[in-house]
Each structure stands twice: as C-alpha cells, then as structure tokens.
Design an enzyme around this catalytic site. Structure first.
Site, mmCIF file in Angstrom:
data_model
loop_
_atom_site.group_PDB
_atom_site.id
_atom_site.type_symbol
_atom_site.label_atom_id
_atom_site.label_comp_id
_atom_site.label_asym_id
_atom_site.label_seq_id
_atom_site.Cartn_x
_atom_site.Cartn_y
_atom_site.Cartn_z
ATOM 1 N N ALA A 178 -35.683 46.314 15.921
ATOM 2 C CA ALA A 178 -35.995 47.116 17.111
ATOM 3 C C ALA A 178 -36.424 48.518 16.683
ATOM 4 O O ALA A 178 -36.154 48.960 15.561
ATOM 5 C CB ALA A 178 -34.773 47.180 18.023
ATOM 6 N N GLY A 203 -33.694 42.899 14.921
ATOM 7 C CA GLY A 203 -34.446 42.344 16.035
ATOM 8 C C GLY A 203 -35.560 41.423 15.586
ATOM 9 O O GLY A 203 -35.952 40.513 16.328
ATOM 10 N N GLU A 245 -33.966 38.173 15.146
ATOM 11 C CA GLU A 245 -33.651 37.658 16.476
ATOM 12 C C GLU A 245 -34.900 37.147 17.185
ATOM 13 O O GLU A 245 -34.856 36.133 17.888
ATOM 14 C CB GLU A 245 -32.966 38.752 17.297
ATOM 15 N N GLU A 275 -27.525 45.492 11.449
ATOM 16 C CA GLU A 275 -27.076 46.470 12.443
ATOM 17 C C GLU A 275 -25.752 47.129 12.075
ATOM 18 O O GLU A 275 -25.481 48.265 12.485
ATOM 19 C CB GLU A 275 -26.957 45.803 13.817
#
Length: 256
Positions: A135, A178, A181, A201
């Site tokens: 992200a 991300g 993911e 993370e």
C-alpha cells in the site's frame, strides 16, 4: 448470495472455452513475465486502448493490453477460445505502490474487461522491479483512525475477488504487503523465478489490513502464515510454490 450466484453462473458458462486454451495461456504468461521490465507495454497499450471502447482511452497509473483468443494458434489447435485482458501496474518509481488512484484505475479496467464478451480471463502484473511493493504508506500516513473507519479503507480491494472471470496474478519481482494481498485476491498466482513474497507490516508496528491475515492462512496454513506475519520474513518463488501460496513458477525460457 443472489449476486454471487449470478457471477458464478456467468463464470461457469464461459469456462468450457477457457479449458481448451490453458496451454496457450500459460505460454502467454511466460512471455509476459519476461517482458514486464521493458517498455513494450506502452506501445501496445495505446493501440489496445483505442480498440476497446469499454475501457478508458488512457489511465494515469496502469497500462492495458488485450491478447486475442487466436494469438497463439497452431495447426493442431487452430482456435484457442476467448481473449485475455492484461492490466499492468505502471508506477515503477514507487515500485507500484497501491495508492487509491492505482486501485481506482485497476478496478475500473478489471470491471470493464469482466464485462467484455470476448475476454475470458484477466491478468494483473507489474511494470519494473515489483509486482506491487504494498500500500502507499505516504498516502496512508496522512489519515487518522476516524477516516479509516468511516471510509472503510481497503474495502474496494475486494472488488477484485468479486470479478466473475478468472483472474491471474503474474508476479514479477516484489509482492510485499498489499502487493502480496492483491496477488492473493486473484484466482491463480504465477511467478517468475526471482519473485519475492512478504507481509512486512510488522516492521511498521501493524498487521496486514487488506485480507492477508485470512487469505494467507488459508493458502499456507496457520503456522507458516503466523511466521510470515509476525516476523515479516520474505520468501522466494520456489518456497512460495512449495508452501502453496502460488500456483507455479514460470522458469526462464518457458513458453518460448
């Protein structure tokens, strides 16, 4: 439930044609993975965009191409079925960080491909050294808890998993946070030999927030998922294949 049933019926109705093209499709992916670090997509993107009226003529953060169903015909297999829509994340300077703008473009293009009758599957890949490095932390740092809660941040990511057509993540380079993911949102994950996967993370004092805690556990089991999430350990493509995170590794030269 009714909506999901509708998507299921649409997907199943198209899959008989897809089954006959698996071999050619894998060949196309092998070539795609070797090309994503080049700029060849930019030229084909312009041609494809103007030919696809359901897509925008240009996107700020992604490139799109369309491979016709007959691109890989042979004398023994003159017709291979439906085409493939390819979406390339094109923010190499940020390692394809998944900002809101990137996801808006990604979802728009993926939805457009999903509605096209001559497209049978959708491939998501990345330009440069990364599939997606996570992200956009810089963008996220400007938001507080109230904003994240009220806006249901990351909710739009699930739109990828709701597409009715098969989705394939072609992972080249880093798929971190991300990015990992996003790959897990797809139905199939193919990776180049140098691909890397991680949920780092924990290094920021947080845990995966876009489904990683659930999808990673389902893919590789609780123990290995906990290790990746709690240590931030990065694994290579071969390990990811052994663990069951990805479908297969596409070796150099495979597919011609």
């Amino acid at each position: 439930y009714i909506c999901n049933t509708h998507h299921f019926i649409r997907a199943v109705s198209r899959k008989p044609t897809l089954v006959s093209s698996v071999s050619s499709f894998i060949t196309m992916i092998a070539s795609l993975l070797r090309q994503t670090s080049t700029h060849t997509h930019r030229a084909t993107h312009k041609t494809a965009c103007y030919a696809l009226s359901t897509l925008k003529q240009s996107y700020d953060t992604i490139l799109i191409t369309q491979h016709n169903g007959n691109d890989n015909t042979t004398p023994d297999q003159p017709h291979v079925g439906l085409g493939v829509g390819v979406i390339t994340l094109n923010q190499p300077k940020t390692l394809n960080a998944l900002s809101d703008a990137v996801f808006d473009d990604l979802i728009h293009a993926a939805t457009a491909f999903d509605e096209m009758d001559d497209i049978g599957s959708i491939v998501i890949t990345g330009n440069g050294k990364a599939f997606a490095a996570g992200a956009d932390i810089k963008e996220m740092s400007t938001r507080d808890f109230a904003y994240a809660y009220k806006s249901n941040m990351f909710a739009q990511w699930n739109n990828i998993s709701k597409l009715s057509k098969p989705t394939i993540a072609a992972v080249n380079g880093y798929a971190l946070g991300g990015g990992c993911e996003l790959a897990m949102l797809c139905d199939i994950i193919l990776a180049s030999p140098h691909a890397k996967f991680s949920q780092p993370e924990i290094n920021l004092g947080i845990i995966p927030g876009a489904g990683g805690t659930q999808r990673l556990t389902k893919a590789i089991g609780k123990a290995k998922a906990m290790e990746m999430i709690l240590t931030g350990r990065m694994i290579g493509a071969a390990q990811a294949e052994r663990d069951g995170l990805i479908s297969r590794v596409v070796e150099e030269g495979e597919g011609g």
